[in-house]
Design a protein around this motif. Sequence first.
Motif, mmCIF file in Angstrom:
data_model
loop_
_atom_site.group_PDB
_atom_site.id
_atom_site.type_symbol
_atom_site.label_atom_id
_atom_site.label_comp_id
_atom_site.label_asym_id
_atom_site.label_seq_id
_atom_site.Cartn_x
_atom_site.Cartn_y
_atom_site.Cartn_z
ATOM 1 N N UNK A 212 0.807 -1.228 0.000
ATOM 2 C CA UNK A 212 0.000 0.000 0.000
ATOM 3 C C UNK A 212 0.837 1.272 0.000
ATOM 4 N N UNK A 213 2.062 1.199 0.471
ATOM 5 C CA UNK A 213 2.885 2.425 0.549
ATOM 6 C C UNK A 213 4.046 2.374 -0.452
ATOM 7 N N UNK A 214 4.925 1.403 -0.255
ATOM 8 C CA UNK A 214 6.179 1.392 -1.001
ATOM 9 C C UNK A 214 6.028 1.397 -2.536
ATOM 10 N N UNK A 215 5.103 0.590 -3.117
ATOM 11 C CA UNK A 215 5.055 0.529 -4.587
ATOM 12 C C UNK A 215 4.724 1.868 -5.237
ATOM 13 N N UNK A 216 4.054 2.747 -4.490
ATOM 14 C CA UNK A 216 3.649 4.021 -5.072
ATOM 15 C C UNK A 216 4.772 5.046 -5.025
ATOM 16 N N UNK A 217 5.761 4.781 -4.208
ATOM 17 C CA UNK A 217 6.786 5.790 -3.963
ATOM 18 C C UNK A 217 8.178 5.338 -4.350
ATOM 19 N N UNK A 218 8.280 4.277 -5.121
ATOM 20 C CA UNK A 218 9.637 3.859 -5.466
ATOM 21 C C UNK A 218 10.144 4.638 -6.680
ATOM 22 N N UNK A 219 11.409 4.445 -6.945
ATOM 23 C CA UNK A 219 12.096 5.269 -7.938
ATOM 24 C C UNK A 219 11.446 5.224 -9.318
ATOM 25 N N UNK A 220 11.069 4.012 -9.769
ATOM 26 C CA UNK A 220 10.565 3.962 -11.163
ATOM 27 C C UNK A 220 9.204 4.637 -11.302
ATOM 28 N N UNK A 221 8.416 4.624 -10.235
ATOM 29 C CA UNK A 221 7.121 5.299 -10.289
ATOM 30 C C UNK A 221 7.317 6.818 -10.285
ATOM 31 N N UNK A 222 8.201 7.295 -9.434
ATOM 32 C CA UNK A 222 8.462 8.741 -9.394
ATOM 33 C C UNK A 222 9.042 9.216 -10.732
ATOM 34 N N UNK A 223 9.866 8.369 -11.343
ATOM 35 C CA UNK A 223 10.421 8.712 -12.663
ATOM 36 C C UNK A 223 9.332 8.779 -13.730
ATOM 37 N N UNK A 224 8.412 7.827 -13.694
ATOM 38 C CA UNK A 224 7.322 7.820 -14.683
ATOM 39 C C UNK A 224 6.452 9.068 -14.516
ATOM 40 N N UNK A 225 6.169 9.418 -13.265
ATOM 41 C CA UNK A 225 5.350 10.614 -13.000
ATOM 42 C C UNK A 225 6.035 11.856 -13.554
ATOM 43 N N UNK A 226 7.349 11.921 -13.343
ATOM 44 C CA UNK A 226 8.093 13.108 -13.764
ATOM 45 C C UNK A 226 8.224 13.173 -15.293
ATOM 46 N N UNK A 227 8.664 12.062 -15.889
ATOM 47 C CA UNK A 227 9.015 12.114 -17.315
ATOM 48 C C UNK A 227 7.841 11.828 -18.246
ATOM 49 N N UNK A 228 6.924 10.964 -17.864
ATOM 50 C CA UNK A 228 5.848 10.584 -18.779
ATOM 51 C C UNK A 228 4.557 11.349 -18.486
ATOM 52 N N UNK A 229 4.145 11.338 -17.206
ATOM 53 C CA UNK A 229 2.949 12.122 -16.862
ATOM 54 C C UNK A 229 3.307 13.612 -16.884
ATOM 55 N N UNK A 230 4.623 13.880 -16.716
ATOM 56 C CA UNK A 230 5.127 15.257 -16.771
ATOM 57 C C UNK A 230 4.504 16.160 -15.711
ATOM 58 N N UNK A 231 4.453 15.664 -14.482
ATOM 59 C CA UNK A 231 3.976 16.527 -13.409
ATOM 60 C C UNK A 231 5.170 17.253 -12.801
ATOM 61 N N UNK A 232 4.925 18.383 -12.168
ATOM 62 C CA UNK A 232 5.991 19.196 -11.581
ATOM 63 C C UNK A 232 6.518 18.599 -10.284
ATOM 64 N N UNK A 233 7.624 19.194 -9.801
ATOM 65 C CA UNK A 233 8.251 18.718 -8.558
ATOM 66 C C UNK A 233 7.282 18.765 -7.383
ATOM 67 N N UNK A 234 6.473 19.831 -7.346
ATOM 68 C CA UNK A 234 5.567 20.008 -6.212
ATOM 69 C C UNK A 234 4.493 18.911 -6.181
ATOM 70 N N UNK A 235 3.924 18.630 -7.336
ATOM 71 C CA UNK A 235 2.893 17.585 -7.417
ATOM 72 C C UNK A 235 3.490 16.207 -7.133
ATOM 73 N N UNK A 236 4.749 16.026 -7.545
ATOM 74 C CA UNK A 236 5.427 14.749 -7.288
ATOM 75 C C UNK A 236 5.670 14.581 -5.775
ATOM 76 N N UNK A 237 6.099 15.638 -5.127
ATOM 77 C CA UNK A 237 6.304 15.579 -3.674
ATOM 78 C C UNK A 237 4.974 15.335 -2.945
ATOM 79 N N UNK A 238 3.916 15.981 -3.437
ATOM 80 C CA UNK A 238 2.601 15.812 -2.803
ATOM 81 C C UNK A 238 2.126 14.363 -2.944
ATOM 82 N N UNK A 239 2.383 13.788 -4.121
ATOM 83 C CA UNK A 239 2.064 12.375 -4.366
ATOM 84 C C UNK A 239 2.797 11.481 -3.352
#
Lengths: 214, 214
Positions: free
Chosen positions: A104-131
């Motif tokens: 419930x926690x770890x899979x959402x916050x690991x490196x490859x997910x944060x990378x996908x959010x940043x590079x593919x979903x293209x969300x900003x640093x603030x939204x990524x931190x909030x996630x």
Amino acid sequence: MKLYSYFRSSASYRVRIALNLKNLPYEYVPVHLVRNGGEQLKPEYRRLNPDAIVPTLVDGDDVFTQSLAIIEWLDETHPEPPLLPAAPRDRAYVRSVALQIACEIHPLDNLRVLKYLKHTVAIGEEAKDAWYRHWVESGFATLETHLAGDARTGKLCFGDTPTLADACLIPQVFNAHRFKIDTAPYPVIHRIYEYAMTLDAFQRAAPGVQPDAE
Amino acid sequence: MKLYSYFRSSASYRVRIALNLKNLPYEYVPVHLVRNGGEQLKPEYRRLNPDAIVPTLVDGDDVFTQSLAIIEWLDETHPEPPLLPAAPRDRAYVRSVALQIACEIHPLDNLRVLKYLKHTVAIGEEAKDAWYRHWVESGFATLETHLAGDARTGKLCFGDTPTLADACLIPQVFNAHRFKIDTAPYPVIHRIYEYAMTLDAFQRAAPGVQPDAE
């Protein structure tokens, strides 16, 4: 045994704790998840672990993946000290705490997910931190409710002896601290972390003292 | 035993398969994850399961959460037929397949994550579908590599007898089909699904035949 590990990986950290609790020596093989475009993506590592994630534990010809499966294997093949209690209802409880973190926690916050959010979903640093914060904080809040409401909670998640649950919780708290999340609102989680970090097996597993620490 | 379940929940589906494989009767208690603002969020359900997710299994005074912990408990307390093989190295393998689904695919694609992406990150339908597809397809691709490359794969994930791995795989394939993902590019996964769905325990666990099916 050889452990393919990255110092900051929570899943590697779980297995390091378990190996230390069992007093099992192992060879540390660093896999840098960031440098060289990610060493976990290289064909030679993928032959060992097609998921291209750490950890991987190698024992002779046997290759083991998925941190919780590795820890259960260690517990079955090196039973002392046990990392799960004896009674089935208690084993289920300890596993449920471990899985609440691992599913419930770890899979959402690991490196490859944060990378996908940043590079593919293209969300900003603030939204990524909030996630990141959202999943850790909501996960810790429900975990705190579990731990605070269960008579089995002691100095650690289950009584005073380390289990699979602590092997999952401590790396997740370390990870949260790294992202500047305050764990004071979760007093039981916080004191379990503080206590665990006085124990040798947890200290020796910490990211900062691994051979590949930066 | 009482199972708090939602017909479409993959995690509930896993436990229904396990209960059926063990020939254990149970009372089905529907928890509608969408209707009434989400019945899993109501205080009376949260008292049972602070995570506000399904499934929850209740046996007398004992309350069990987290589908994999529940299935391990069922296997320890009702050992026949076993859902894990006998040898530790094989148990680790079956658990690793189950965890690859439960930790690497499912957590990224469940209802609350998709809701957060839609309402909080505010991404469009197309980006949300691409997100769903990405984690299922990359997860299935590595799982296919595991299964195709391991001599232990049979008609099912481990030989010809259902295990914890199949209890996780079949609901994930069902879920993927619901989102119009073609599983033909993963021939081993595809044929394991086709075979499992000829078995009574899997058929009776399917979402479409649950009391709360729509």
